[in-house]
Structure formats: C-alpha cells, structure tokens
Motif scaffolding. Sequence first.
Motif, PDB file in Angstrom:
ATOM      1  N   PRO A 155       0.725  -1.243   0.137  1.00  0.00           N
ATOM      2  CA  PRO A 155       0.043   0.012   0.143  1.00  0.00           C
ATOM      3  C   PRO A 155       0.815   1.141   0.021  1.00  0.00           C
ATOM      4  CG  PRO A 155      -0.572  -1.480   1.701  1.00  0.00           C
ATOM      5  CD  PRO A 155       0.558  -2.081   1.010  1.00  0.00           C
ATOM      6  N   VAL A 156       2.027   1.193   0.784  1.00  0.00           N
ATOM      7  CA  VAL A 156       2.797   2.514   0.709  1.00  0.00           C
ATOM      8  C   VAL A 156       3.355   2.509  -0.732  1.00  0.00           C
ATOM      9  CG1 VAL A 156       5.150   3.250   1.425  1.00  0.00           C
ATOM     10  CG2 VAL A 156       3.476   2.385   3.043  1.00  0.00           C
TER      11      VAL A 156
ATOM     12  N   ALA B 141       0.737   4.146  -2.944  1.00  0.00           N
ATOM     13  CA  ALA B 141       0.600   5.380  -2.589  1.00  0.00           C
ATOM     14  C   ALA B 141       1.904   6.410  -3.326  1.00  0.00           C
ATOM     15  CB  ALA B 141       0.318   5.825  -1.241  1.00  0.00           C
TER      16      ALA B 141
ATOM     17  N   ASN C  49       2.349   9.365  -6.579  1.00  0.00           N
ATOM     18  CA  ASN C  49       2.976  10.817  -6.413  1.00  0.00           C
ATOM     19  C   ASN C  49       4.102  10.942  -6.605  1.00  0.00           C
ATOM     20  OD1 ASN C  49       3.549  13.134  -5.498  1.00  0.00           O
ATOM     21  ND2 ASN C  49       2.254  13.178  -3.491  1.00  0.00           N
TER      22      ASN C  49
ATOM     23  N   ALA D 200       6.771  12.706  -4.408  1.00  0.00           N
ATOM     24  CA  ALA D 200       7.075  12.342  -3.241  1.00  0.00           C
ATOM     25  C   ALA D 200       7.838  11.161  -3.211  1.00  0.00           C
ATOM     26  CB  ALA D 200       5.556  12.071  -2.580  1.00  0.00           C
TER      27      ALA D 200
ATOM     28  N   ARG E 142      15.764  10.120   0.463  1.00  0.00           N
ATOM     29  CA  ARG E 142      15.929  10.173   2.054  1.00  0.00           C
ATOM     30  C   ARG E 142      16.360   8.791   2.257  1.00  0.00           C
ATOM     31  NH1 ARG E 142      16.304  11.277   6.450  1.00  0.00           N
ATOM     32  NH2 ARG E 142      14.874  11.150   8.285  1.00  0.00           N
ATOM     33  N   PHE E 143      15.236   7.901   1.885  1.00  0.00           N
ATOM     34  CA  PHE E 143      15.346   6.348   2.721  1.00  0.00           C
ATOM     35  C   PHE E 143      16.219   5.545   1.982  1.00  0.00           C
ATOM     36  CE2 PHE E 143      11.098   7.880   4.628  1.00  0.00           C
ATOM     37  CZ  PHE E 143      11.800   8.438   5.621  1.00  0.00           C
TER      38      PHE E 143
ATOM     39  N   GLU F 161       4.359   8.947  15.112  1.00  0.00           N
ATOM     40  CA  GLU F 161       5.616   9.459  14.547  1.00  0.00           C
ATOM     41  C   GLU F 161       5.465   8.602  13.072  1.00  0.00           C
ATOM     42  OE1 GLU F 161       7.919  10.686  18.317  1.00  0.00           O
ATOM     43  OE2 GLU F 161       8.513   9.326  17.237  1.00  0.00           O
TER      44      GLU F 161
ATOM     45  N   GLU G 215       3.215  10.104  10.698  1.00  0.00           N
ATOM     46  CA  GLU G 215       3.761  11.453  10.318  1.00  0.00           C
ATOM     47  C   GLU G 215       4.886  11.368   9.056  1.00  0.00           C
ATOM     48  OE1 GLU G 215       2.357  14.220  10.894  1.00  0.00           O
ATOM     49  OE2 GLU G 215       4.292  15.413   9.694  1.00  0.00           O
ATOM     50  N   ILE G 216       5.832  10.629   9.659  1.00  0.00           N
ATOM     51  CA  ILE G 216       6.872  10.362   8.341  1.00  0.00           C
ATOM     52  C   ILE G 216       5.989  10.084   7.266  1.00  0.00           C
ATOM     53  CG2 ILE G 216       8.535   8.510   7.835  1.00  0.00           C
ATOM     54  CD1 ILE G 216       9.396   8.200  10.810  1.00  0.00           C
ATOM     55  N   PHE G 217       5.554   8.947   7.049  1.00  0.00           N
ATOM     56  CA  PHE G 217       4.729   8.736   5.777  1.00  0.00           C
ATOM     57  C   PHE G 217       3.739   9.745   5.337  1.00  0.00           C
ATOM     58  CE2 PHE G 217       5.589   4.327   7.171  1.00  0.00           C
ATOM     59  CZ  PHE G 217       6.288   3.856   5.964  1.00  0.00           C
TER      60      PHE G 217
ATOM     61  N   TYR H 268       5.189  12.154   2.840  1.00  0.00           N
ATOM     62  CA  TYR H 268       5.307  11.640   1.625  1.00  0.00           C
ATOM     63  C   TYR H 268       4.179  11.438   0.860  1.00  0.00           C
ATOM     64  CZ  TYR H 268      10.062  11.662   2.883  1.00  0.00           C
ATOM     65  OH  TYR H 268      11.277  12.098   3.297  1.00  0.00           O
ATOM     66  N   SER H 269       3.031  12.141   1.314  1.00  0.00           N
ATOM     67  CA  SER H 269       1.672  11.785   0.781  1.00  0.00           C
ATOM     68  C   SER H 269       1.142  10.514   0.923  1.00  0.00           C
ATOM     69  CB  SER H 269       1.423  12.392  -0.536  1.00  0.00           C
ATOM     70  OG  SER H 269       1.850  13.693  -0.755  1.00  0.00           O
ATOM     71  N   VAL H 270       1.504   9.696   1.927  1.00  0.00           N
ATOM     72  CA  VAL H 270       0.993   8.517   2.050  1.00  0.00           C
ATOM     73  C   VAL H 270       0.093   8.248   3.279  1.00  0.00           C
ATOM     74  CG1 VAL H 270       1.717   6.037   2.641  1.00  0.00           C
ATOM     75  CG2 VAL H 270       3.181   7.296   1.131  1.00  0.00           C
ATOM     76  N   SER H 271      -1.088   7.757   2.843  1.00  0.00           N
ATOM     77  CA  SER H 271      -2.215   7.921   3.896  1.00  0.00           C
ATOM     78  C   SER H 271      -2.015   7.162   5.028  1.00  0.00           C
ATOM     79  CB  SER H 271      -3.381   7.553   3.180  1.00  0.00           C
ATOM     80  OG  SER H 271      -3.315   6.432   2.829  1.00  0.00           O
TER      81      SER H 271
ATOM     82  N   ALA I 181      -2.857   3.503   4.022  1.00  0.00           N
ATOM     83  CA  ALA I 181      -1.617   2.852   3.387  1.00  0.00           C
ATOM     84  C   ALA I 181      -0.474   2.408   4.268  1.00  0.00           C
ATOM     85  CB  ALA I 181      -1.252   3.517   2.187  1.00  0.00           C
ATOM     86  N   ALA I 182      -0.236   3.234   5.473  1.00  0.00           N
ATOM     87  CA  ALA I 182       0.957   3.100   6.429  1.00  0.00           C
ATOM     88  C   ALA I 182       0.679   1.989   7.266  1.00  0.00           C
ATOM     89  CB  ALA I 182       1.296   4.570   7.071  1.00  0.00           C
TER      90      ALA I 182
ATOM     91  N   PHE J 140      14.735   6.434  10.240  1.00  0.00           N
ATOM     92  CA  PHE J 140      13.648   7.439   9.455  1.00  0.00           C
ATOM     93  C   PHE J 140      13.079   8.462  10.047  1.00  0.00           C
ATOM     94  CE2 PHE J 140      13.245   3.476   6.765  1.00  0.00           C
ATOM     95  CZ  PHE J 140      14.345   3.643   6.079  1.00  0.00           C
TER      96      PHE J 140
END
Lengths: 247, 247
Positions: free
Chosen positions: A123-124, A127, A131, A134, A141-142, B106, B109-111, B114-117, B120-121, B142
């Motif tokens: 799913p990540v 997503a 985009n 992103a 970064r990762f 957190e 928030e990281i995801f 990158y516009s990952v909902s 999805a996360a 990360f």
Amino acid sequence: MHDIAHGARDASHVEGHFESSESVRDVVIGLSDGLTVPFALAAGLSGAVSSAHIIVLAGLAEIAAGSIAMGLGGYLAARGDAEHYASELKREQTEVVTRPDDEAEEIYEIFRQYSVSREAATPVLTALQQNPPAYVDFMMRFELGLEKPAENRAHRSALTIAFSYIAGGLVPLLPYMFVGPTSSLMPTTAAALKFSVLITLIALALFGALKGRLVGTGALRSALQTSLIGGAAAAAAYGLARLLNHA
Amino acid sequence: MHDIAHGARDASHVEGHFESSESVRDVVIGLSDGLTVPFALAAGLSGAVSSAHIIVLAGLAEIAAGSIAMGLGGYLAARGDAEHYASELKREQTEVVTRPDDEAEEIYEIFRQYSVSREAATPVLTALQQNPPAYVDFMMRFELGLEKPAENRAHRSALTIAFSYIAGGLVPLLPYMFVGPTSSLMPTTAAALKFSVLITLIALALFGALKGRLVGTGALRSALQTSLIGGAAAAAAYGLARLLNHA
C-alpha cells in the motif's frame, strides 16, 4: 535537521533530540581549530625563537592560511554536496519513470531490512507511485540517506568558518603583540607565552562549555575536552620545537 | 554508507551511487589540510624570514599542532557520535514500549510527509510493532536520520586523520630542509620556496584528481579545486607576512 527538508512537523516530542543548526556547526568548526592550531604554533615557536615579532608573523600567516583553507574547503564541500544532491535527484527522477520495477524492488528491499513483508509494504508503494515527486523524495532520503541542502549554504558556510577561525586564532596571539622592553607585564616571549596559555585555555574551556550545552554532551565534559585538545597540541608543538632547536 | 548498517543489499544497481568509506574520508580530511596549511605557512614565512631553520621549525610545529588537533578532534567527534547514537537508541527503545501511541503517530507523520495515507501506512506500522528491534531501527534511521556508527571508529579515525596530516604536511617542508650554502639547487629560502610551491601544487593536483575520481566530481575539476585552495591560502599568507614585515 531532517525535519527542515520536509516542512513543519509536530516539534513537541522531537524537541529533546539534538538538532544543531548548520551555522552553529560552522562556528564550532572554525572556532575549535582557530583556538587550537595558532595557539599551539605560537607556543611551539616560543620554545625555540625569542623574537615575538616572528611568532606574531607566523601566527598571523597561519591564521590567513588556515582560515582560507577551511573557508574555501567548506565552500567547495557545501557546493559539492549540493551538486551531488542535484545529480542523484535527477537520477532518481529518471529511474522512477524509466525503471519502475527496479524502483519498486528497492522500496520492498528498504522495508525488508526492517522485517516488513512485501504485502505490508505494497500500500505504501502504491501511494508513492501515485505521487512521483513524493516517491523521488522518499528514495532520496530512505534509499540514499540524502537531505536537501539549504540554499546559499556554501557562501555562508565559508564565511562563517573563516571568520570564526580568525576570531579564535587572534586570542592566543594577543599577548605576543604586546611584548617589548617597556612592557612590565610582558618583557619577553616567555612571559607572553604564559599569558597566551592562560587566556587561550580559558577561551577553550568557555567555548567547550557552551558547545557542550548546545550539543548536549554536558558543559564540564566538553570544556575539559576542548582544553585537552588545545593543551596537548600546544605541548607537542612546544616540545618538538625545543627538541629540534637544540638538535 | 546507509547499507552497511543494515547488512548486505543487492549492490548491482546502487553501485553507481557514491559510497565513500569512512577511512577514505578521513584520509581526504587529513591530506587536504596537511598539504594546504603547512605549505601556506612555510610560503608565508619565507616572504618575511630568511632563515630556513625557522621556517622548518614553524612548519614542523604546525604539523605537530595540526595533526594532534585534527586527530584528537576527530576522535572526540566520532566518540560523541557513538554516544549520541547510543543515547537516542535507548530513548527510542523506551518510547516504543512506554509511549506506543506517540510512536505510532510518528510513523504516520513520517509517511504523511510523502503523501502516504494512514490507511496505506497501517500495514507497515503493524509489521514494525510485531518486531520491536526493527521498529527501533526504523525510527533511528527514518525519524532521526541516524546511522549506527562503526565499532572502534574513533581510534581509527583519529590515527588516519593525524597520519594523513603529517604525510601531507611534510611534502611542502622538504625543500626547506635542504637549504644551505653548499646546495647548488637550494642556496636560499627563496629557491626552496619555488621548489616547495612546485612539488606541493603537483601533490595537491594529484590528490585532487584522485579524490575527484573517488567522489565522482571529475578528476580535472577536483584537481583544480585543491590546487586553488592551496595556492590561495599560500598567496594570502605570503602577502600578509610580507606586508607585516615591511610595516
């Protein structure tokens, strides 16, 4: 630092972690070397040369050389970082389009290192694929561990390092500038050396204490460390110069 | 570098990205300053002092001071990094247990950056929560952007930087060591200065070219940069010393 690149975050929890500004780091770099090397050089020479004029001359030449070498070095390093980031960014931007399967595998691979299965990571990935900017940021970064460098960082960095080096380097030289037969405090270079050691160790300890508070190492410990480095460098230079002068 | 911390990866694709070993970086740090500052100091002094003995003395004192300051500085910096990593690791290990909801936020928030909902996360979060050591590693890298420092890095780093500085610093001083009335090549410091400039600029260019190939900046460009830094520092030190000596 990693927050800055991606905009505001909830800082309430992160706060406690150390986040040094890059300018502070540049001041620390310049000051710590500036307070140490010209100090040690002057102390070393005063173990072998009786002319305060030559010691001041050598010290100022060192400050000129050191501040330019460090400043210009910092400038080129920062510019190199920016170019490295830009070229890797372009590469990732291309690969996301031209090699989507390889990039997807890289995403799975990143998560696999943390025991996250392909199923959980999908799913990540989906997503991110929706985009592309992103997606590219995420890979920068990762996968590559690269942060977007601040604008104009190279110039600022160069000037900050150079001026901090000059400021630090002038401290230990000051006493030698006042040596003269009419001076009751500093009639000889040997007397100036004592003052130079005194004020520079105080400056190193103060600088170390401030740096320790900033970095979170603890003021006392950091003060001892910076004084130790300066003292060891000066003692070695002094010992070597005496030894060679008597050889 | 980021791969090392988490074991072997498929290198076939990553290969093209620059991955400097930390030892190479230490050699580069030591050599670039070692070839530059003692060179510039010696050049500067030869603009004001006619005794080759004093120039060699000042140069060696600078090398002693600079190598200790840089080596010890590198040692303490590496040890500080290791301690910083250890203390943050402990903190994350505690928080994963004591503040699971904050940590989960957190991750979201990281995801989110990158516009990952959240939806999805969530599978990734669930997988991480089932494996606390991986969860902590994930947060270290990360959230905080920290890499696990190599073992024994501090000692190795200190020695590598110091010896590279010494090796680099001896190059520009060599010609001054052979100055003497019986020498036909180098009867005066002015003659030694020419040789010193010649061999040091060659050394700086070779070093720069090697570094450029390693880092991927391009050999010629990097060679020009290192020569420019050394030349500028030496010219400034020379000019300043002459100016002060005639003042």
